[in-house]
Design an enzyme around this catalytic site. Sequence first.
Site, PDB file in Angstrom:
ATOM      1  N   GLY A   1       8.423   1.486  -4.172  1.00 49.47           N
ATOM      2  CA  GLY A   1       7.636   1.603  -4.358  1.00 49.47           C
ATOM      3  C   GLY A   1       6.838  -0.172  -4.522  1.00 49.47           C
TER       4      GLY A   1
ATOM      5  N   GLY B   1      -4.550  -2.545   9.841  1.00 50.58           N
ATOM      6  CA  GLY B   1      -3.132  -2.976  11.063  1.00 50.58           C
ATOM      7  C   GLY B   1      -3.671  -3.019  11.841  1.00 50.58           C
TER       8      GLY B   1
ATOM      9  N   THR C   1      -7.736  -4.681   5.007  1.00 53.77           N
ATOM     10  CA  THR C   1      -6.304  -4.181   6.539  1.00 53.77           C
ATOM     11  C   THR C   1      -6.623  -3.333   7.177  1.00 53.77           C
ATOM     12  OG1 THR C   1      -4.917  -2.889   5.017  1.00 53.77           O
ATOM     13  CG2 THR C   1      -4.577  -5.220   4.420  1.00 53.77           C
TER      14      THR C   1
ATOM     15  N   ARG D   1      -5.440  -3.839  14.605  1.00 55.53           N
ATOM     16  CA  ARG D   1      -6.691  -4.310  14.292  1.00 55.53           C
ATOM     17  C   ARG D   1      -6.383  -5.580  12.981  1.00 55.53           C
ATOM     18  NH1 ARG D   1     -11.186  -1.471  13.039  1.00 55.53           N
ATOM     19  NH2 ARG D   1      -9.741  -0.609  12.307  1.00 55.53           N
TER      20      ARG D   1
ATOM     21  N   GLY E   1       1.904  -1.788   4.303  1.00 56.49           N
ATOM     22  CA  GLY E   1       0.475  -2.913   3.233  1.00 56.49           C
ATOM     23  C   GLY E   1       0.925  -3.977   2.560  1.00 56.49           C
ATOM     24  N   ASP E   2       2.314  -3.426   1.897  1.00 56.19           N
ATOM     25  CA  ASP E   2       3.033  -3.811   0.771  1.00 56.19           C
ATOM     26  C   ASP E   2       2.967  -6.067   1.047  1.00 56.19           C
ATOM     27  OD1 ASP E   2       2.650  -1.836  -0.588  1.00 56.19           O
ATOM     28  OD2 ASP E   2       4.471  -1.154  -0.258  1.00 56.19           O
TER      29      ASP E   2
ATOM     30  N   GLU F   1      -0.088   2.165  -8.612  1.00 61.26           N
ATOM     31  CA  GLU F   1       0.907   2.484  -8.948  1.00 61.26           C
ATOM     32  C   GLU F   1       2.071   2.341 -10.224  1.00 61.26           C
ATOM     33  OE1 GLU F   1       4.468   2.311  -5.940  1.00 61.26           O
ATOM     34  OE2 GLU F   1       3.402   3.490  -5.214  1.00 61.26           O
TER      35      GLU F   1
HETATM   36  O1  RIB Z   1       3.665   1.778   0.313  1.00 62.46           O
HETATM   37  C1  RIB Z   1       4.800   1.695   0.805  1.00 62.46           C
HETATM   38  C2  RIB Z   1       5.606   2.772  -0.474  1.00 62.46           C
HETATM   39  O2  RIB Z   1       4.404   3.211  -1.132  1.00 62.46           O
HETATM   40  C3  RIB Z   1       6.720   2.886  -0.602  1.00 62.46           C
HETATM   41  O3  RIB Z   1       8.285   1.851  -0.449  1.00 62.46           O
HETATM   42  C4  RIB Z   1       7.226   4.075  -1.656  1.00 62.46           C
HETATM   43  O4  RIB Z   1       8.459   4.035  -2.729  1.00 62.46           O
HETATM   44  C5  RIB Z   1       5.659   4.372  -1.701  1.00 62.46           C
HETATM   45  O5  RIB Z   1       5.025   3.543  -2.788  1.00 62.46           O
END
Ligand code: RIB
Length: 302
Positions: A40, A218, A216, A220, A248-249, A141
């Site tokens: 998530g 990656g 972002t 680079r 990315g998170d 999300e």
């Molecule tokens: O960014 C990666 C995440 O995207 C995963 O953990 C998945 O749950 C989706 O939310």
Amino acid sequence: MAPEVVCIASWNVDLIARVSQPLARGQTLLASHFERLPGGKGSNAAIAAARQGARVGLVARIGGDDFGQMGLDLWRREGIDSGHVQRAHGQANGTALILVYPDGDNSIAIYPGAGSGLDVRQVEQAHDMIAAARLVMASCEVPLAATQAAFGWARAQGVTTLLNPAPAMALPDALWPLIDVLTPNEGELHQLAALESTDRAAQALLARGVGALVVTLGARGCRLYRAGHAPLAVAGHAVNVVDTVGAGDTFTGALAAALARGADWPQALTSANAAAALSTQGRGAVAAMPSLAQVQRWLAQG
Ligand code: RIB
């Protein structure tokens, strides 16, 4: 002590299969590995920020099955305040179907489950926690109405807002000027602006009222755009990539933690880049997310 970073968060069960190549329509492939791991984008970014030393609080809605309890246990272990996490008994947790390819890249399909019920009322119940924070962050999300309510309240309280616009989707006109920091990857940026040139797309989003745009890139690195300033590029790192799920998170969470502790832009971007690079060296979204000490040690080693 009150959280410094509040995340309006999604929570997913990640069902991850490693496959030899992207699937074509109608194709079936045997996977070489399978794992069921926490994910998530919201929870991932919250954990990344906590490992970077921020006190973090969540506003989230999770399902009633065993995986919901796994989230609560995980956040407790990470020292994250889950006092504003609602449990929707009888509803499924968010679920992400993830294919990881040999180069570590991936494709993801997300079913939001209980998280789709995160509403403005739940955000209002967290007003005190948001008002006491330094930064509030979200991804796409969670329902956009909840994010807009949280960012509107945060703005009125002088709290910085940060949106990771993933998955990329059309945003309400009223949300754009409430975003202090936006962290798209290149594909998301081009989709949001409907433009192919990165520089022109960045300027188009700034014109909608975004305060700062961090694209972002990656391996680079990333590039910062602000109205009235020349773009600032920060180089990335070459690492042996195992899995980019959650990179990315990790960048978003580490950036949030750095900004919340008062780091300037070059410091914050350097630290977020390093955290994201280190996070790709293990499987799944959270396993390889580094601590602040690991990031500092790694940067010191050059
Ligand atoms: O960014 C990666 C995440 O995207 C995963 O953990 C998945 O749950 C989706 O939310």
